[in-house]
Design a protein around this motif. Structure first.
Motif, mmCIF file in Angstrom:
data_model
loop_
_atom_site.group_PDB
_atom_site.id
_atom_site.type_symbol
_atom_site.label_atom_id
_atom_site.label_comp_id
_atom_site.label_asym_id
_atom_site.label_seq_id
_atom_site.Cartn_x
_atom_site.Cartn_y
_atom_site.Cartn_z
ATOM 1 N N TRP A 1 -70.391 17.644 -8.327
ATOM 2 C CA TRP A 1 -69.672 16.867 -9.345
ATOM 3 C C TRP A 1 -70.359 16.965 -10.700
ATOM 4 C CZ3 TRP A 1 -66.184 17.272 -6.278
ATOM 5 C CH2 TRP A 1 -65.979 16.581 -5.107
ATOM 6 N N LEU B 1 -66.288 15.321 -14.153
ATOM 7 C CA LEU B 1 -66.146 14.033 -13.481
ATOM 8 C C LEU B 1 -67.101 13.001 -14.073
ATOM 9 C CD1 LEU B 1 -64.173 13.458 -11.138
ATOM 10 C CD2 LEU B 1 -66.126 13.478 -9.599
ATOM 11 N N CYS B 2 -68.293 13.454 -14.479
ATOM 12 C CA CYS B 2 -69.271 12.533 -15.064
ATOM 13 C C CYS B 2 -68.881 12.101 -16.469
ATOM 14 C CB CYS B 2 -70.661 13.171 -15.081
ATOM 15 S SG CYS B 2 -70.726 14.746 -15.933
ATOM 16 N N ILE C 1 -68.685 7.192 -9.107
ATOM 17 C CA ILE C 1 -68.778 8.519 -8.492
ATOM 18 C C ILE C 1 -69.544 8.446 -7.179
ATOM 19 C CG2 ILE C 1 -69.714 10.840 -8.783
ATOM 20 C CD1 ILE C 1 -69.232 10.591 -11.766
ATOM 21 N N VAL D 1 -60.310 8.221 -8.129
ATOM 22 C CA VAL D 1 -61.456 9.127 -8.201
ATOM 23 C C VAL D 1 -61.420 10.134 -7.050
ATOM 24 C CG1 VAL D 1 -63.967 9.276 -8.240
ATOM 25 C CG2 VAL D 1 -62.828 7.353 -9.323
#
Length: 317
Positions: free
Chosen positions: A207, A212-213, A221, A257
């Motif tokens: 990730w 995504l971060c 996450i 998510v």
């Protein structure tokens, strides 16, 4: 060196960019907004305004992450420092364009800056030499050339100018939170099995290489990663069914998510899927046709079920 590798940005370029950014930044500027929607990332990044499409930018993002992984391993720094440098690059290219900033220079400066932020000292000379050797690994003389005074100082100044631009772009905001710590806390709290923990750690490593971060906070996450790993491992975690609520993640956010994560997994699977094999060659045996009796074209359309006249064009017949 400037003539041999003209694609490299000069120190003056990065310094002028840094001065321009510093003029734009102010104490009232919202420098803490480091989370973006998917639409902002895919449609409105600075690179998109310069004609770089999403596919190209995704490739460049993967390129500098792979470069940082190699550089970090070459310098023997921790995975946390490497991940910190990756996030620095992700943030930088949400404020600056790939078309104007060489990603190898920015990635090198990011790792050097990440070593400072994570209190993992690494000499600038080691970073400069290791980066140059990886960038020009196709050139057998690169490892010799970088130890020459003129080449070394020129490349070092470019890296330092890139570091200055990084600091100006981020407004000196170097407090980067990663999903590793909340993930470790979640796994310990849930008493996860070793196989589940290994799968979750591997997912988080992946990730970090994506946006995504830039979309979700680290604890979100981490929680979604544990749920996804448990699903793949067919394992049960937590003493209650909605255990993720204990970590401050709503069911709606968790589903969102996980959907993003599954999309990333599917995209990566398609990218790494080997091409289909070519169809087998068929040996055709051509029979010698028998003598054909000439057919007069006035007969009722001997070749097709439609008139030949309708397909005639001027200049062909």
């Amino acid at each position: 060196m400037g003539e041999e590798h003209p694609r490299k940005r000069s120190r003056q370029h990065f310094e002028s960019e840094a001065r321009y950014v510093s003029l734009l930044e102010s104490p009232q500027c919202e420098t803490s907004k480091w989370y973006f929607s998917r639409e902002e990332i895919e449609r409105f990044s600075p690179s998109r305004k310069d004609g770089i499409d999403l596919v190209k930018e995704t490739f460049l993002r993967s390129s500098y992450c792979t470069f940082l992984q190699r550089l970090g391993m070459k310098l023997h720094v921790s995975q946390v420092t490497i991940a910190c440098a990756m996030v620095m690059c992700h943030r930088f290219y949400m404020r600056q364009s790939h078309a104007k900033n060489d990603w190898q220079t920015i990635a090198t400066a990011s790792l050097f800056l990440a070593c400072k932020a994570e209190d993992e000292p690494c000499q600038l000379s080691s970073v400069v030499v290791a980066s140059y050797e990886i960038i020009y690994e196709w050139d057998p003389s690169a490892s010799i050339r970088i130890h020459q005074t003129e080449c070394y100082h020129e490349f070092k100044e470019i890296i330092l100018a890139g570091e200055s631009l990084l600091l100006s772009t981020s407004a000196f905001h170097l407090d980067i939170e990663l999903p590793y710590r909340p993930l470790a806390a979640a796994l310990n709290r849930l008493n996860a099995w070793p196989d589940l923990a290994t799968a979750a750690w591997n997912f988080v490593h992946d990730w970090i290489r994506t946006t995504l971060c830039l979309q979700y906070k680290p604890h979100v996450i981490a929680t979604a990663t544990v749920h996804l790993a448990a699903t793949f491992q067919n394992a049960k975690v937590g003493s209650r069914r909605d255990w993720w609520l204990e970590f401050g993640v709503t069911t709606k956010l968790l589903k969102e998510v996980i959907q993003e994560m599954c999309t990333l997994i599917e995209v990566d699977r398609r990218r790494n899927m080997p091409p289909p094999p070519p169809p087998p060659r068929r040996e055709l045996t051509w029979a010698i046709p028998a003598a054909v009796k000439p057919v007069h074209m006035a007969r009722a359309y001997p070749f097709h079920s439609y008139p030949l006249q309708s397909y005639r064009q001027a200049g062909i017949w």
